[in-house]
Write a protein that holds these residues in place. Structure first.
Motif, mmCIF file in Angstrom:
data_model
loop_
_atom_site.group_PDB
_atom_site.id
_atom_site.type_symbol
_atom_site.label_atom_id
_atom_site.label_comp_id
_atom_site.label_asym_id
_atom_site.label_seq_id
_atom_site.Cartn_x
_atom_site.Cartn_y
_atom_site.Cartn_z
ATOM 1 N N ASN A 13 2.158 -3.487 -5.878
ATOM 2 C CA ASN A 13 1.697 -3.278 -4.293
ATOM 3 C C ASN A 13 1.909 -2.596 -3.626
ATOM 4 O OD1 ASN A 13 -0.733 -5.276 -4.979
ATOM 5 N ND2 ASN A 13 0.637 -7.071 -5.112
ATOM 6 N N GLU A 70 -2.684 -6.380 -5.877
ATOM 7 C CA GLU A 70 -4.086 -6.013 -4.874
ATOM 8 C C GLU A 70 -4.996 -4.721 -5.655
ATOM 9 O OE1 GLU A 70 -1.241 -5.033 -1.282
ATOM 10 O OE2 GLU A 70 -1.307 -7.496 -1.399
ATOM 11 N N THR A 71 -5.257 -4.564 -5.732
ATOM 12 C CA THR A 71 -6.208 -3.459 -6.652
ATOM 13 C C THR A 71 -7.936 -4.252 -7.214
ATOM 14 O OG1 THR A 71 -6.571 -1.980 -7.772
ATOM 15 C CG2 THR A 71 -5.044 -3.983 -9.215
ATOM 16 N N SER A 120 -3.373 4.246 -9.473
ATOM 17 C CA SER A 120 -3.393 2.563 -10.194
ATOM 18 C C SER A 120 -1.781 1.983 -11.661
ATOM 19 C CB SER A 120 -4.084 2.510 -10.949
ATOM 20 O OG SER A 120 -5.422 3.188 -10.222
ATOM 21 N N GLY A 155 -5.351 1.045 -4.085
ATOM 22 C CA GLY A 155 -5.751 -0.652 -4.797
ATOM 23 C C GLY A 155 -7.495 0.055 -5.793
ATOM 24 N N TYR A 210 -9.579 -1.857 -3.252
ATOM 25 C CA TYR A 210 -8.499 -2.524 -1.825
ATOM 26 C C TYR A 210 -8.363 -0.974 -1.416
ATOM 27 C CZ TYR A 210 -8.470 -6.659 -4.087
ATOM 28 O OH TYR A 210 -8.443 -8.686 -4.741
#
Length: 365
Positions: free
Chosen positions: A280, A306-307, A128, A285, A327
């Motif tokens: 991203n 995108e998470t 992350s 994600g 994701y």
């Protein structure tokens, strides 16, 4: 909840009522509760397998509630994933599979579910992005960077293991964060002043240390930590010093692969657009955070990453009822929210003719 009879019950309960669930070693008690909740809410039963390294926590959990639930609703089996876990994946009696753990094993669970055409929910790994803009509250930010990667010794799937810092504050930020990492109290878990405990087992510590060496080979710098803690009572344990890897780029393996320890890479960025692109540029994600005093920027960046979860000016806060999931390679589905019930139920349509008359299509006159 004794394993000797767990699979016998599969033949006696109604079809579409039994779920196979597997939970990891890093939060065994909590994960068992997360998995059991939708089972009970949807009227299903479950056979749950904890990690072989943390089975006692889940067995204790089962013992606490054994007089609350009817027999056969919550069943626990133990053993190695390669044996007991694989037996669950191969068993034809389950109507759904649920797994929390590594992406590698999660792919096996997804494949097993696909071969049976049953649903699967997967909460998997992460890498992350913890993003710090130049206008952030620095005192708040230093605390958030530490909470993002040091919580539970970094053995957290949504850990903020990629720290992105805007170039205007990069040097100051790294210097102060390294200073604070060096002051973290590493100690025995039963000591009240302990801030960072041991890794789960030696093989995991060895893996974390191997990534430190890999970072050096890739041309990065170890700003602090990077080695096992062995002072005093820690000498016979498996304690890892909080570690910051600097002069890193987003294409390095240490910035792309999940280390699962108190080790973060720090990457410099210039613009909002650049950091969104780098955040991203990952197979994962699951989590992430944005640190800024500009609420419009916070919403723009949080919406663009995108998470599955983005914190703003905080990290690792997991309130009840908020959806949790990822994701891409971080999984499928959302837990700790009512939406999870959609994965434990099936929609059925029952249409009733109340008129007492035939449809008329084939009526004879």
């Amino acid at each position: 909840w004794r394993s000797i009879s767990c699979f016998r019950l599969l033949a006696s309960l109604p079809y579409m009522s039994i779920v196979g669930q597997i939970v990891p070693w890093n939060f065994p008690f909590l994960m068992a509760a997360w998995k059991l909740a939708p089972v009970l809410a949807s009227g299903c039963c479950t056979v749950l397998k904890p990690s072989k390294t943390t089975s006692l926590s889940v067995l204790y959990f089962a013992d606490l509630i054994k007089d609350v639930l009817p027999p056969g609703v919550f069943n626990v089996i133990t053993g190695a994933g390669s044996k007991a876990g694989q037996y669950m994946l191969d068993h034809k009696g389950f109507c759904k599979l649920a797994f929390t753990g590594s992406t590698e094993v999660g792919l096996s669970v997804a494949k097993a579910a696909a071969e049976k055409l049953i649903p699967a929910t997967l909460e998997l790994g992460g890498k992350s992005a913890n993003i710090f803009f130049a206008d952030c509250n620095l005192e708040q930010a230093y605390d958030g960077a530490q909470l993002g990667i040091l919580f539970n010794q970094g053995q957290v799937c949504c850990a903020g293991s990629r720290i992105f810092v805007q170039e205007d504050i990069y040097d100051e930020f790294v210097a102060e964060l390294a200073k604070r990492f060096n002051k973290v109290k590493i100690g025995l878990p039963w000591k009240e002043d302990t801030q960072l405990g041991a890794t789960i087992y030696k093989a995991q510590l060895d893996k974390v240390l191997s990534y430190v060496e890999l970072a050096k080979e890739e041309g990065a710098t170890i700003a602090c930590g990077g080695e096992q803690a062995t002072d005093g009572a820690l000498k016979n344990g498996i304690f890892m010093k909080p570690t910051l890897i600097t002069n890193a780029t987003n294409d390095m393996r240490v910035a792309r692969e999940e280390i699962f320890g108190p080790v973060a890479v720090v990457i410099k960025f210039k613009t909002e657009e650049e950091v969104i692109k780098m955040a991203n540029d990952s197979d994962y994600g699951l989590g992430g955070a944005v640190w800024t005093q500009d609420i419009n920027r916070a919403f723009r960046v949080a919406s663009s990453i995108e998470t599955g979860r983005v914190w703003v000016n905080t990290y690792n806060q997991i309130p009840e009822g908020s959806p949790f999931g990822g994701y891409k390679q971080s999984g499928i589905g959302r837990e700790t929210h009512k939406v999870i019930l959609e994965h434990y139920t099936q929609m059925k349509n029952i249409l009733i003719n109340l008129s007492g008359q035939p449809s008329g299509f084939y009526s004879q006159k």
